[in-house]
Design an enzyme around this catalytic site. Structure first.
Site, PDB file in Angstrom:
ATOM      1  N   TYR A 140      30.675  32.995  39.052  1.00  0.00           N
ATOM      2  CA  TYR A 140      30.780  34.439  39.174  1.00  0.00           C
ATOM      3  C   TYR A 140      31.334  35.000  37.859  1.00  0.00           C
ATOM      4  O   TYR A 140      31.631  34.261  36.918  1.00  0.00           O
ATOM      5  CB  TYR A 140      31.660  34.804  40.360  1.00  0.00           C
ATOM      6  CG  TYR A 140      30.976  34.583  41.694  1.00  0.00           C
ATOM      7  CD1 TYR A 140      30.205  35.587  42.280  1.00  0.00           C
ATOM      8  CD2 TYR A 140      31.085  33.363  42.349  1.00  0.00           C
ATOM      9  CE1 TYR A 140      29.568  35.383  43.497  1.00  0.00           C
ATOM     10  CE2 TYR A 140      30.443  33.145  43.574  1.00  0.00           C
ATOM     11  CZ  TYR A 140      29.690  34.163  44.142  1.00  0.00           C
ATOM     12  OH  TYR A 140      29.051  33.957  45.337  1.00  0.00           O
ATOM     13  N   HIS A 141      31.476  36.315  37.798  1.00  0.00           N
ATOM     14  CA  HIS A 141      31.864  36.967  36.552  1.00  0.00           C
ATOM     15  C   HIS A 141      33.284  36.583  36.125  1.00  0.00           C
ATOM     16  O   HIS A 141      34.111  36.186  36.931  1.00  0.00           O
ATOM     17  CB  HIS A 141      31.769  38.491  36.689  1.00  0.00           C
ATOM     18  CG  HIS A 141      32.559  39.050  37.824  1.00  0.00           C
ATOM     19  ND1 HIS A 141      32.123  39.020  39.132  1.00  0.00           N
ATOM     20  CD2 HIS A 141      33.771  39.654  37.856  1.00  0.00           C
ATOM     21  CE1 HIS A 141      33.015  39.581  39.904  1.00  0.00           C
ATOM     22  NE2 HIS A 141      34.046  39.967  39.163  1.00  0.00           N
ATOM     23  N   ASP A 142      33.510  36.679  34.825  1.00  0.00           N
ATOM     24  CA  ASP A 142      34.827  36.494  34.211  1.00  0.00           C
ATOM     25  C   ASP A 142      35.350  35.054  34.335  1.00  0.00           C
ATOM     26  O   ASP A 142      36.550  34.822  34.249  1.00  0.00           O
ATOM     27  CB  ASP A 142      35.844  37.476  34.820  1.00  0.00           C
ATOM     28  CG  ASP A 142      37.082  37.642  33.939  1.00  0.00           C
ATOM     29  OD1 ASP A 142      36.950  37.526  32.704  1.00  0.00           O
ATOM     30  OD2 ASP A 142      38.182  37.872  34.487  1.00  0.00           O
ATOM     31  N   GLY A 168      36.855  35.219  37.871  1.00  0.00           N
ATOM     32  CA  GLY A 168      38.142  35.207  37.193  1.00  0.00           C
ATOM     33  C   GLY A 168      38.803  33.849  37.074  1.00  0.00           C
ATOM     34  O   GLY A 168      39.907  33.748  36.540  1.00  0.00           O
TER      35      GLY A 168
END
Length: 218
Positions: A140-142, A168
């Protein structure tokens, strides 16, 4: 004068020399068709993976045009192939930086990534040079797959097959993430993770998929 008998390589060389231009053209055409067929199959696999991983996906055209995670992966494949040639390493790095500017995803050309890799949303993802990622992995993002050493050694994670890493999360150092594991959002992982478990928290705590804690590996 006595002449040594030809070996197989010499015979094969003469056969190649005896090919007509039309034979050579047919060979080139066949090779091109095979490469195009492989390219189409890989492209379809990527689109199918995105559709399977993202319930918001509505069609191949939308996925191909609007999914920055796929764009970053496609550019990385080109950059990674270039990285294997020392003379092309600077262009490979520049290409990866263009991809970063366009997609918000930074993948070093030296990173090794398996098939059916998918990055959802994607913004802020960083994948370091010596990272190794297996098949059927989703980020997923980050997410950061980063290093903790300044030495020119294996300093980034090795991620097994069928791993999911939440938004994250930070996976740092040459740790090994076992097959089928899940890393929770915003977790920080700095030690090896066995197969088939869930990691949550800062620092990451290893839990079974049922939620029961387990002893971390020594």
């Amino acid at each position: 004068m006595y002449r040594l008998p030809d070996d197989g390589s010499a015979v094969a060389s003469r056969q190649r020399d005896q090919r007509t231009p039309s034979d050579q053209a047919r060979a080139v055409t066949a090779a091109g068709r095979a490469a195009f067929t492989a390219f189409r199959a890989r492209l379809k696999e990527d689109l199918d993976t995105a559709r399977r991983r993202d319930p918001a996906a509505r069609g191949d055209v939308e996925i191909a045009l609007a999914y920055s995670g796929l764009h970053a992966i496609w550019v990385h494949r080109v950059a990674h192939r270039m990285w294997g040639t020392p003379a092309l390493r600077l262009p490979a790095r520049l290409l990866s930086q263009v991809s970063r500017a366009v997609t918000g995803i930074e993948i070093h050309p030296g990173a090794t990534i398996g098939r059916r890799f998918f990055i959802d949303h994607g913004m802020g993802v960083v994948i370091g040079e010596t990272t190794e990622i297996g098949d059927d992995v989703m980020l997923y993002h980050d997410v950061t797959l980063g290093g903790r050493s300044l030495q020119k050694v294996k300093r980034h994670p090795t991620v097994g097959n069928n791993v999911i890493i939440g938004a994250g999360a930070r996976v740092l150092g040459p740790v090994v993430i076992g097959d089928g594991s899940q890393i929770g959002a915003n977790s920080v992982v700095v030690r090896d993770v066995p197969a088939g478990v869930v990691v949550v928290g800062v620092p990451g705590q290893i839990r079974r998929k049922s939620g029961e804690p387990v002893e971390p590996p020594t």
